[in-house]
Enzyme design. Structure first.
Site, short mmCIF file in Angstrom:
data_model
loop_
_atom_site.label_atom_id
_atom_site.label_comp_id
_atom_site.label_asym_id
_atom_site.label_seq_id
_atom_site.Cartn_x
_atom_site.Cartn_y
_atom_site.Cartn_z
N ARG A 297 0.84 -1.19 0.00
CA ARG A 297 0.00 0.00 0.00
C ARG A 297 0.88 1.25 0.00
O ARG A 297 1.90 1.30 0.69
CB ARG A 297 -0.92 0.03 1.23
CG ARG A 297 -2.04 -1.02 1.23
CD ARG A 297 -3.06 -0.75 0.13
NE ARG A 297 -4.17 -1.70 0.16
CZ ARG A 297 -4.21 -2.84 -0.50
NH1 ARG A 297 -3.16 -3.21 -1.23
NH2 ARG A 297 -5.27 -3.62 -0.44
N GLU B 227 -5.32 6.56 -6.71
CA GLU B 227 -5.60 5.52 -7.70
C GLU B 227 -7.06 5.58 -8.13
O GLU B 227 -7.95 5.47 -7.28
CB GLU B 227 -5.32 4.14 -7.11
CG GLU B 227 -3.86 3.91 -6.76
CD GLU B 227 -3.60 2.52 -6.16
OE1 GLU B 227 -2.43 2.21 -5.87
OE2 GLU B 227 -4.57 1.76 -5.95
N HIS C 85 -1.47 -1.41 -9.81
CA HIS C 85 -2.05 -2.17 -8.69
C HIS C 85 -2.60 -3.52 -9.18
O HIS C 85 -3.75 -3.88 -8.90
CB HIS C 85 -3.15 -1.36 -8.00
CG HIS C 85 -3.35 -1.75 -6.56
ND1 HIS C 85 -3.76 -0.86 -5.60
CD2 HIS C 85 -3.20 -2.94 -5.92
CE1 HIS C 85 -3.86 -1.47 -4.44
NE2 HIS C 85 -3.53 -2.73 -4.60
#
Length: 330
Positions: free
Chosen positions: A239, A268, A289
């Site tokens: 993260r 994001e 991601h």
């Protein structure tokens, strides 16, 4: 009983659920590629009124639970239920089941692949070929010489399922391994436990595997980054919030370390170039991601989610992967 399924669950495991549910409403978010936010989710829960919900990305909060009058359990197809307000779930005394390690293999394999890609300059070499630079007289064997994983020291910050899976893979490359995790004492790998300062000082590759908590938010900052070797590589597939992004950008932009691999960003999807400034550095590989995204993850999450739910229904709670077991009666 009725179950509402908003995550991908394979047909094999949906068939198993027929033994426990008279009605199965299967509407995975992947069908339209959209998660439900609280207003829409609350409406759906009010209309369907399920006894059990299996979800993955939908946002679940007090507003949703207030419209879920018959709900007896939630299964979240995630290791960390970031899409769910756990306080609200506890308020309504609803057991919350998660699926630990569902994508551990996926992340671990891509982590190793990305490290090799960076260390062997694969992306740059590919562009060099495509741009027509491989001509008589050139010596690509020397221009694109890279580094092996063999004998490199890998430092894992956080040693949960992903890091342990990656460590087992990397053992086969002859890597030395260190890890920092106050909640893990021993492992079935050759990785040795150490403190953060020692890890950052001695590792050739530092790989983050941290959840976002009050303890970890912004934990990795200039203090630790400044300890890294100039030749070292920084990897974050966990993260973005666990890193002070400005400190990391400064470190990479000034080439104080060799480079970075980033699968997560502060915003994001990114909304502007400022959100992308870390990814745009020439010594960084950035992916959107996706380290945990494989077709096989659906197989893993189906098995873990359904088996955990069945154990819950049978009151075999110790095998049900319940996060908030304090809400259980008895």
């Amino acid at each position: 009983m009725k179950i509402y399924i908003r995550a991908e669950i394979t047909e094999k495991y949906r068939e198993q659920l027929k033994q426990y549910f008279s009605e199965i409403v299967y509407d995975p978010w992947t069908k339209n590629g959209e998660r439900f936010y609280p207003d829409e989710m609350a409406k759906k829960m009010s209309e369907i009124n399920p006894d059990v919900l299996i979800t993955e990305l939908d946002q679940i909060n007090d507003k949703v639970l207030a419209k879920s009058s018959n709900l007896k359990a939630i299964v979240d197809c995630r290791s960390t239920p970031e899409n769910i307000d756990v306080d609200a779930v506890n308020k309504y005394k609803i057991p919350l089941i998660h699926t630990p390690a569902r994508n551990a293999e996926a992340v671990a394999e891509m982590l190793v692949g990305l490290i090799i890609t960076k260390q062997r300059q694969i992306i740059q070499a590919n562009k060099w070929v495509l741009n027509g630079n491989w001509k008589p007289g050139t010596t690509p064997y020397y221009i694109w010489k890279g580094h092996e994983l063999y004998s490199q020291t890998i430092g894992f910050v956080g040693f949960g399922a992903v890091a342990k899976t990656a460590a087992k893979l990397l053992e086969n490359f002859g890597c030395k391994m260190l890890f920092y995790d106050p909640y893990v004492e021993s492992t079935n790998t050759s990785a040795k436990k150490t403190d953060l300062e020692t890890l950052f000082t001695n590792s050739d590759i530092v790989s983050l595997h941290l959840p976002v908590t009050s303890e970890t938010k912004g934990m990795i900052n200039r203090k630790y980054l400044s300890l890294m070797k100039k030749s070292s590589l920084f990897v974050n597939t966990s993260r973005s919030a666990v890193v002070n992004t400005e400190d990391l950008y400064d470190c990479l932009a000034k080439k104080q370390i060799s480079g970075g691999i980033i699968d997560v960003l502060d915003v994001e999807p990114p909304e502007n170039k400022d959100d992308l400034k870390l990814a745009l550095l020439d010594n960084v590989i950035s992916t959107p991601h996706i380290c945990g995204s494989t077709y096989e993850v659906v197989l893993h999450q189906s098995e873990i989610a359904v088996n955990s739910l069945i154990n819950y229904l049978k009151k075999n709670y110790q095998k049900a992967n319940i996060i908030n077991s304090n809400v259980l009666d008895g």
